[in-house]
Design a protein around this motif. Structure first.
Motif, PDB file in Angstrom:
ATOM      1  N   ALA A 181       0.829  -1.217  -0.090  1.00 25.47           N
ATOM      2  CA  ALA A 181       0.044   0.093   0.008  1.00 25.47           C
ATOM      3  C   ALA A 181       0.763   1.292   0.046  1.00 25.47           C
ATOM      4  CB  ALA A 181      -1.158  -0.059   1.145  1.00 25.47           C
ATOM      5  N   ALA A 182       2.033   1.302   0.879  1.00 24.49           N
ATOM      6  CA  ALA A 182       2.796   2.176   0.984  1.00 24.49           C
ATOM      7  C   ALA A 182       3.484   2.624  -0.574  1.00 24.49           C
ATOM      8  CB  ALA A 182       3.669   2.209   1.828  1.00 24.49           C
ATOM      9  N   SER A 183       4.044   1.365  -1.161  1.00 26.79           N
ATOM     10  CA  SER A 183       4.524   1.685  -2.375  1.00 26.79           C
ATOM     11  C   SER A 183       3.571   2.160  -3.377  1.00 26.79           C
ATOM     12  CB  SER A 183       5.060   0.308  -2.780  1.00 26.79           C
ATOM     13  OG  SER A 183       6.085  -0.334  -2.098  1.00 26.79           O
ATOM     14  N   LEU A 184       2.409   1.848  -3.396  1.00 31.96           N
ATOM     15  CA  LEU A 184       1.464   2.317  -4.366  1.00 31.96           C
ATOM     16  C   LEU A 184       1.280   4.028  -4.101  1.00 31.96           C
ATOM     17  CD1 LEU A 184      -1.334  -0.356  -4.431  1.00 31.96           C
ATOM     18  CD2 LEU A 184       0.328   0.071  -6.177  1.00 31.96           C
ATOM     19  N   ARG A 185       1.100   4.381  -2.734  1.00 33.30           N
ATOM     20  CA  ARG A 185       0.957   5.715  -2.278  1.00 33.30           C
ATOM     21  C   ARG A 185       2.300   6.613  -2.881  1.00 33.30           C
ATOM     22  NH1 ARG A 185      -1.195   3.526   2.133  1.00 33.30           N
ATOM     23  NH2 ARG A 185       0.682   4.092   3.253  1.00 33.30           N
ATOM     24  N   ARG A 186       3.481   6.129  -2.659  1.00 32.77           N
ATOM     25  CA  ARG A 186       4.594   6.564  -3.027  1.00 32.77           C
ATOM     26  C   ARG A 186       4.845   6.896  -4.500  1.00 32.77           C
ATOM     27  NH1 ARG A 186       7.312   3.591  -0.398  1.00 32.77           N
ATOM     28  NH2 ARG A 186       8.325   2.260  -1.930  1.00 32.77           N
ATOM     29  N   HIS A 187       4.423   5.874  -5.085  1.00 33.02           N
ATOM     30  CA  HIS A 187       4.465   6.137  -6.727  1.00 33.02           C
ATOM     31  C   HIS A 187       3.161   6.969  -7.260  1.00 33.02           C
ATOM     32  CE1 HIS A 187       7.554   3.439  -6.068  1.00 33.02           C
ATOM     33  NE2 HIS A 187       8.206   3.890  -7.109  1.00 33.02           N
ATOM     34  N   LYS A 188       2.217   7.166  -6.378  1.00 28.31           N
ATOM     35  CA  LYS A 188       1.150   8.239  -6.927  1.00 28.31           C
ATOM     36  C   LYS A 188       0.381   7.339  -7.813  1.00 28.31           C
ATOM     37  CE  LYS A 188       3.528  12.650  -5.919  1.00 28.31           C
ATOM     38  NZ  LYS A 188       3.790  13.765  -6.130  1.00 28.31           N
ATOM     39  N   VAL A 189       0.195   6.271  -7.455  1.00 27.04           N
ATOM     40  CA  VAL A 189      -0.830   5.342  -8.433  1.00 27.04           C
ATOM     41  C   VAL A 189      -2.230   5.709  -7.987  1.00 27.04           C
ATOM     42  CG1 VAL A 189      -1.457   3.080  -8.894  1.00 27.04           C
ATOM     43  CG2 VAL A 189       0.951   3.418  -8.585  1.00 27.04           C
ATOM     44  N   ASP A 190      -2.727   6.125  -8.934  1.00 31.81           N
ATOM     45  CA  ASP A 190      -4.188   6.492  -8.575  1.00 31.81           C
ATOM     46  C   ASP A 190      -5.323   5.877  -9.470  1.00 31.81           C
ATOM     47  OD1 ASP A 190      -3.782   7.664 -11.137  1.00 31.81           O
ATOM     48  OD2 ASP A 190      -3.698   9.795 -10.934  1.00 31.81           O
ATOM     49  N   ASP A 191      -5.010   4.869  -9.808  1.00 38.11           N
ATOM     50  CA  ASP A 191      -6.210   4.258 -10.709  1.00 38.11           C
ATOM     51  C   ASP A 191      -6.038   2.706 -10.206  1.00 38.11           C
ATOM     52  OD1 ASP A 191      -3.554   2.761 -11.449  1.00 38.11           O
ATOM     53  OD2 ASP A 191      -4.087   2.828 -13.714  1.00 38.11           O
ATOM     54  N   VAL A 192      -5.927   2.517  -8.825  1.00 34.76           N
ATOM     55  CA  VAL A 192      -6.178   1.292  -8.351  1.00 34.76           C
ATOM     56  C   VAL A 192      -6.795   1.300  -7.024  1.00 34.76           C
ATOM     57  CG1 VAL A 192      -4.951  -0.645  -7.025  1.00 34.76           C
ATOM     58  CG2 VAL A 192      -3.944   0.195  -9.378  1.00 34.76           C
ATOM     59  N   ALA A 193      -7.697   0.393  -6.470  1.00 34.70           N
ATOM     60  CA  ALA A 193      -8.398   0.250  -5.233  1.00 34.70           C
ATOM     61  C   ALA A 193      -8.023  -0.881  -4.712  1.00 34.70           C
ATOM     62  CB  ALA A 193      -9.812   0.347  -5.494  1.00 34.70           C
ATOM     63  N   LEU A 194      -7.377  -0.755  -3.548  1.00 39.27           N
ATOM     64  CA  LEU A 194      -6.740  -1.995  -2.848  1.00 39.27           C
ATOM     65  C   LEU A 194      -7.567  -2.541  -1.767  1.00 39.27           C
ATOM     66  CD1 LEU A 194      -4.462  -4.263  -2.674  1.00 39.27           C
ATOM     67  CD2 LEU A 194      -3.422  -2.376  -1.191  1.00 39.27           C
ATOM     68  N   SER A 195      -7.923  -3.643  -1.517  1.00 44.59           N
ATOM     69  CA  SER A 195      -8.519  -4.222  -0.576  1.00 44.59           C
ATOM     70  C   SER A 195      -7.783  -5.276   0.115  1.00 44.59           C
ATOM     71  CB  SER A 195     -10.026  -4.939  -0.884  1.00 44.59           C
ATOM     72  OG  SER A 195     -10.889  -3.575  -1.455  1.00 44.59           O
ATOM     73  N   HIS A 196      -7.841  -5.670   1.294  1.00 45.46           N
ATOM     74  CA  HIS A 196      -7.092  -6.772   1.978  1.00 45.46           C
ATOM     75  C   HIS A 196      -7.800  -7.545   2.601  1.00 45.46           C
ATOM     76  CE1 HIS A 196      -4.164  -7.672   5.062  1.00 45.46           C
ATOM     77  NE2 HIS A 196      -3.847  -8.456   4.168  1.00 45.46           N
ATOM     78  N   VAL A 197      -7.411  -8.807   2.778  1.00 44.00           N
ATOM     79  CA  VAL A 197      -8.022  -9.847   3.658  1.00 44.00           C
ATOM     80  C   VAL A 197      -6.787 -10.736   4.069  1.00 44.00           C
ATOM     81  CG1 VAL A 197     -10.447  -9.867   2.827  1.00 44.00           C
ATOM     82  CG2 VAL A 197      -8.764 -11.557   1.974  1.00 44.00           C
ATOM     83  N   ALA A 198      -7.055 -11.250   5.523  1.00 45.26           N
ATOM     84  CA  ALA A 198      -5.800 -12.075   5.978  1.00 45.26           C
ATOM     85  C   ALA A 198      -5.870 -13.515   6.089  1.00 45.26           C
ATOM     86  CB  ALA A 198      -5.452 -11.544   7.380  1.00 45.26           C
ATOM     87  N   THR A 199      -7.192 -14.090   5.361  1.00 45.72           N
ATOM     88  CA  THR A 199      -7.299 -15.556   5.361  1.00 45.72           C
ATOM     89  C   THR A 199      -7.910 -15.884   4.066  1.00 45.72           C
ATOM     90  OG1 THR A 199      -9.643 -15.382   6.194  1.00 45.72           O
ATOM     91  CG2 THR A 199      -7.615 -15.379   8.054  1.00 45.72           C
ATOM     92  N   LEU A 200      -7.822 -17.282   3.725  1.00 41.39           N
ATOM     93  CA  LEU A 200      -8.457 -17.838   2.710  1.00 41.39           C
ATOM     94  C   LEU A 200      -9.776 -17.777   2.560  1.00 41.39           C
ATOM     95  CD1 LEU A 200      -7.754 -19.077  -0.106  1.00 41.39           C
ATOM     96  CD2 LEU A 200      -7.618 -21.319   1.175  1.00 41.39           C
ATOM     97  N   ARG A 201     -10.328 -17.834   3.916  1.00 37.51           N
ATOM     98  CA  ARG A 201     -11.802 -18.063   4.042  1.00 37.51           C
ATOM     99  C   ARG A 201     -12.339 -16.529   3.644  1.00 37.51           C
ATOM    100  NH1 ARG A 201     -15.280 -19.812   9.521  1.00 37.51           N
ATOM    101  NH2 ARG A 201     -17.182 -19.402   8.448  1.00 37.51           N
ATOM    102  N   ASP A 202     -11.947 -15.569   4.223  1.00 31.47           N
ATOM    103  CA  ASP A 202     -12.172 -14.233   3.994  1.00 31.47           C
ATOM    104  C   ASP A 202     -12.133 -14.037   2.343  1.00 31.47           C
ATOM    105  OD1 ASP A 202     -12.953 -13.742   6.637  1.00 31.47           O
ATOM    106  OD2 ASP A 202     -11.172 -12.686   6.958  1.00 31.47           O
ATOM    107  N   ALA A 203     -11.131 -14.345   1.512  1.00 25.93           N
ATOM    108  CA  ALA A 203     -10.890 -14.111   0.364  1.00 25.93           C
ATOM    109  C   ALA A 203     -12.037 -14.993  -0.332  1.00 25.93           C
ATOM    110  CB  ALA A 203      -9.625 -14.623   0.137  1.00 25.93           C
ATOM    111  N   THR A 204     -12.462 -16.068  -0.104  1.00 22.91           N
ATOM    112  CA  THR A 204     -13.345 -16.686  -0.966  1.00 22.91           C
ATOM    113  C   THR A 204     -14.817 -15.844  -0.669  1.00 22.91           C
ATOM    114  OG1 THR A 204     -13.641 -18.270   0.819  1.00 22.91           O
ATOM    115  CG2 THR A 204     -12.376 -18.941  -0.985  1.00 22.91           C
ATOM    116  N   ASP A 205     -14.933 -15.292   0.464  1.00 22.82           N
ATOM    117  CA  ASP A 205     -16.337 -14.621   0.881  1.00 22.82           C
ATOM    118  C   ASP A 205     -16.285 -13.516  -0.067  1.00 22.82           C
ATOM    119  OD1 ASP A 205     -17.049 -16.751   2.578  1.00 22.82           O
ATOM    120  OD2 ASP A 205     -16.403 -15.677   4.523  1.00 22.82           O
ATOM    121  N   GLN A 206     -15.304 -12.947   0.056  1.00 22.24           N
ATOM    122  CA  GLN A 206     -15.102 -11.454  -0.739  1.00 22.24           C
ATOM    123  C   GLN A 206     -15.469 -11.683  -2.167  1.00 22.24           C
ATOM    124  OE1 GLN A 206     -14.901  -8.175   0.217  1.00 22.24           O
ATOM    125  NE2 GLN A 206     -15.240  -9.217   2.285  1.00 22.24           N
TER     126      GLN A 206
END
Length: 602
Positions: free
Chosen positions: A43-68
Motif C-alpha cells: 500500500a505504501a509503495s502504491l501511495r509513494r508512486h502516486k498510483v491513482d487508478d487502483v483500489a486495494l482491498s485486503h484480507v488475511a485468510t483464505l476463507r475471507d478471500a473466498t467470501d469476498q
C-alpha cells in the motif's frame, strides 16, 4: 481521479473487506496476505508512486478471500500461498472455485522456478517473489495478468460458445451431456436429448442472403431460450442444427410437451430485414437411459430420429426407436454400395417408349436407371434413388445418366438411325446447383447433340419450393434449347399462376390418375382438367402408366395423344429400341402396331 485505498485499521481488527469509498477505481485488487507488514509495504509503495487508478482491498485468510470473491468483483487477486487456513495449490483451488473468472498473481517469499511452473499450469496468470522489483514492475505484472486472463477467457468462450448466436456450441453441449447423464445415473433419473434442424433453411440463404440467414439463426436461438426451462441446455451444433438437453424429466410425455412447445414457437413468423419469414423445424428425440447410455450414441439416435421426422413431412418430432438404428445401418451400407457402383460403372439405362396414339409411331423415350449390384442383385430404383438423393450421390449419378443418354443418341445418329427426344429425370440436388445449366450445355456440346433431343423432367414440388429461383433456372434451360417437362403433375401443390409463368413444354399426367380414369369419376375429372389446362397453356401432355385399352381410348377421346406404360411393353434396352426408331424412316407399321391392333382404337 482514482486513488489507492488502504485501511490498516480494518485489517488489524480482522474485519477487512473492500473499501466502499465513492471513488471510481479502474482496477480493483484483492490482496490475500496474512503478513500485515507486507500488506503495508504494498500500500505504501502504491501511495509513494502516486498510483491513482487502483483500489486495494485486503484480507488475511483464505476463507475471507473466498467470501469476498463470492460477493464482490475484482480485477485481480494477489494471493499469498502461505496462509493460516491454506497453502500452495490449496489456495489456488479455493480462489478459482470461488471465482474462476478473476486472474490470480501468486505471491511467495522465495524464488522456486519449478513450483512457479506448476501453478502457472494450474491456471495462475503470474508468479511474483514478494516484493521483488519496483512498484511499477508489480503493477505491470498485475496488468499483464489481467490481459492474459481476458485472453484466456475469450479463448475459453470461443471454444465453448457459438459466436453468431451466443449460445453454447457442440463441444460445450457434449461436455454438459456427459455431466447430465452422470448425474442421472447417480440419481436414477432421465435425460431427454433433442436434435433440431430448420426445414428449408437453404431457401432463406439463397433468396435473402446469408445475412438474413444469420439473423434468423440468432432469433431461433432466442426463441429456444424462451421455450425451455432455465436449467435446460441449448446449443447450436452447426449450420441450422440446434440441440436441447432436458434433465429431470419423468419420461416421454414431458419431452413431448417441450417438443410441441418448440414446434409452435418456431412456426410463428420471423421478421428479418423487413420481411416476414415462415419456417418450421424437425425434431428428433432420444431419452437416457431408455435408448442408450453412451453419449455419442445418444447424439446419433437423436439425429436419426430427426431425419425420420423430416421424411414424414417435416414440422414434427419423432422419438428414436431401435428400428431406426437398423434402418440407418442399412442406409449407410446402401450408400456405400451406390458409391462403389458409380466408380465401377455398374449402372445401366433402359428406355420406356412414349407412343403417339394418332401417328402410331414412337414419339419419345424416357431414360430409366437400373442397377444390378453384385452383392444385392437387381436393386429397385424405389430403394436406391432416395438414398442417392439424400447422400448427394445423385449428382454424379445424374451427370452419368445425361452423358450416357447423349452417348447413346450419338451412336444412333452415327449409325444413320432416326432419333427421338429422350427425357431424363432431374433431382432436386441437381436442379439446385447454380451451374447445372452450364453442365448440361457442356455435355450436349461434347457429344454434339441437339438441345431439343433432351427433355428434363422435374417434379412440380421441386419447382414450388422456390418459384423465383426455379423460374430463372428454367429460363436458362429454355435459352439453351432444352425441353422441360413437369413430371407427376397433379400430385403436388401447384400454383396455376406460377405454372403460367414457368417456361415449360410438357405436363405429364401421373399414373395414379390415369389408372383410375375408367373406374373413378374424380380421377377422370382430374385428367380431363389437366389436358384442358395444358391445351389452354399450349403445352403438350403425356400420360403415364397406361395399362389397358380402355385407358388409352379415354385419353385419345380427351385430346391426349402421347402415352407410355406397360400396355406398350416393358422398358427396353438400347438394342431393342433401334427397330422402332428405324420404323420412323417410312410409313411402316410403328411401335404401337407391333403390340396393338391400332385399327380397333376408337
Amino acid at each position: 481521479m482514482f486513488r489507492v485505498v488502504y485501511c490498516p485499521a480494518s485489517i488489524r481488527a480482522g474485519r477487512a473487506g473492500p473499501v466502499r469509498e465513492r471513488c471510481r477505481a479502474l482496477m480493483k485488487l484483492l490482496l490475500v496476505e496474512d503478513n500485515f507488514d507486507d500488506a503495508d509495504f504494498l500500500a505504501a509503495s502504491l501511495r509513494r508512486h502516486k498510483v491513482d487508478d487502483v483500489a486495494l482491498s485486503h484480507v488475511a485468510t483464505l476463507r475471507d478471500a473466498t467470501d469476498q470473491l463470492k460477493s464482490h468483483s475484482f480485477d485481480v487477486v494477489l494471493l499469498d500461498l502461505h496462509l493460516p487456513d491454506g497453502s500452495g495449490m490449496e489456495c489456488v483451488d479455493a480462489v478459482q472455485a470461488a471465482d474462476p473468472a478473476t486472474p490470480i498473481v501468486a505471491l511467495s517469499g522465495k524464488d522456486d522456478e519449478e513450483f512457479a511452473l506448476s501453478i502457472l499450469n494450474k491456471g495462475v496468470q503470474d508468479y511474483l517473489v514478494k516484493w521483488e522489483g519496483q512498484t511499477r514492475t508489480i503493477l505491470r505484472a498485475i496488468r499483464y495478468a489481467i490481459e492474459r486472463k481476458r485472453s484466456e477467457m475469450r479463448l475459453n468462450y470461443l471454444a465453448q460458445y457459438d459466436p453468431l448466436t451466443e449460445i453454447p456450441n457442440r463441444q460445450y453441449f457434449h461436455d454438459q451431456l456427459e455431466k447430465a447423464t452422470a448425474r442421472a445415473r447417480r440419481e436414477g433419473r432421465k435425460v431427454a436429448l433433442f436434435f433440431l434442424d430448420l426445414d428449408q433453411f437453404k431457401i432463406v440463404n439463397d433468396t435473402l442472403g446469408h445475412n438474413a440467414g444469420d439473423r434468423l439463426l440468432r432469433e431461433m436461438a432466442q426463441r429456444l431460450r424462451g421455450s425451455t426451462r432455465a436449467g435446460d441446455v441449448i446449443a447450436r451444433l452447426g449450420g441450422d442444427e440446434f440441440a436441447v438437453l432436458l434433465e429431470g424429466i419423468r419420461g416421454a410425455l414431458d419431452a413431448e410437451a417441450v417438443a410441441q412447445s418448440i414446434l409452435e414457437m418456431v412456426a410463428e413468423p420471423f421478421h428479418v430485414e423487413g420481411r416476414e419469414i415462415e419456417v418450421t423445424t424437425s425434431i428428433g428425440i432420444t431419452i437416457y437411459p431408455n435408448d442408450n447410455s453412451d453419449t455419442a450414441t445418444l447424439l446419433k439416435n437423436a439425429d436419426i430420429a430427426m431425419y425420420q421426422a423430416k421424411e414424414q413431412g417435416r414440422n414434427n418430432f419423432k422419438f428414436f426407436t431401435e428400428r431406426m438404428h437398423e434402418e440407418l445401418l442399412e442406409y449407410h451400407n446402401l450408400e456405400n454400395d451406390i458409391r462403389d457402383a458409380i466408380s465401377a460403372e455398374l449402372f445401366s439405362l433402359v428406355f420406356q417408349p412414349k407412343v403417339n396414339l394418332i401417328t402410331r409411331k414412337l414419339q419419345g423415350l424416357e431414360a430409366l436407371l437400373r442397377w444390378n449390384c453384385p452383392r444385392r442383385g437387381n436393386v429397385s430404383p424405389v430403394d436406391f434413388i432416395p438414398v442417392a438423393e439424400q447422400s448427394g450421390h445423385i449428382v454424379p449419378l445424374g451427370h452419368w445418366v445425361l452423358n450416357e443418354v447423349c452417348r447413346t443418341l450419338n451412336r444412333w445418329q452415327a449409325a444413320g438411325t432416326p432419333v427421338v427426344p429422350v427425357s431424363i429425370n432431374v433431382s432436386a440436388r441437381q436442379f439446385q446447383q447454380a451451374d447445372f445449366h452450364k453442365r448440361v450445355a457442356n455435355v450436349l456440346n461434347h457429344h454434339a447433340i441437339a438441345p431439343d433431343l433432351i427433355e428434363l423432367e422435374l417434379t412440380e414440388g421441386l419447382l414450388m419450393e422456390d418459384t423465383d429461383s426455379a423460374q430463372r433456372a428454367l429460363q436458362q434451360f429454355r435459352d439453351i434449347g432444352v425441353r422441360i417437362s413437369i413430371d407427376d403433375f397433379g400430385t403436388g401443390h401447384s400454383c396455376l399462376n406460377y405454372l403460367r409463368r414457368f417456361p415449360i413444354d410438357v405436363l405429364k399426367i401421373d399414373k395414379s390418375f390415369v389408372q383410375d380414369v375408367t373406374s373413378c369419376e374424380d380421377s377422370s375429372i382430374i385428367v380431363e382438367a389437366i389436358i384442358s389446362l395444358a391445351n389452354s397453356l399450349r403445352l403438350d401432355t403425356v400420360a403415364e402408366g397406361v395399362e389397358t385399352r380402355e385407358q388409352m381410348n379415354f385419353l385419345i377421346d380427351r385430346g391426349c395423344h402421347v402415352a407410355q406404360g406397360f400396355f406398350f411393353g416393358q422398358p427396353l434396352k438400347e438394342r431393342a429400341v433401334r427397330p422402332y426408331l428405324e420404323d420412323l424412316i417410312d410409313d411402316a407399321a410403328g411401335f404401337a402396331t407391333a403390340r396393338l391392333d391400332m385399327s380397333e382404337i376408337a
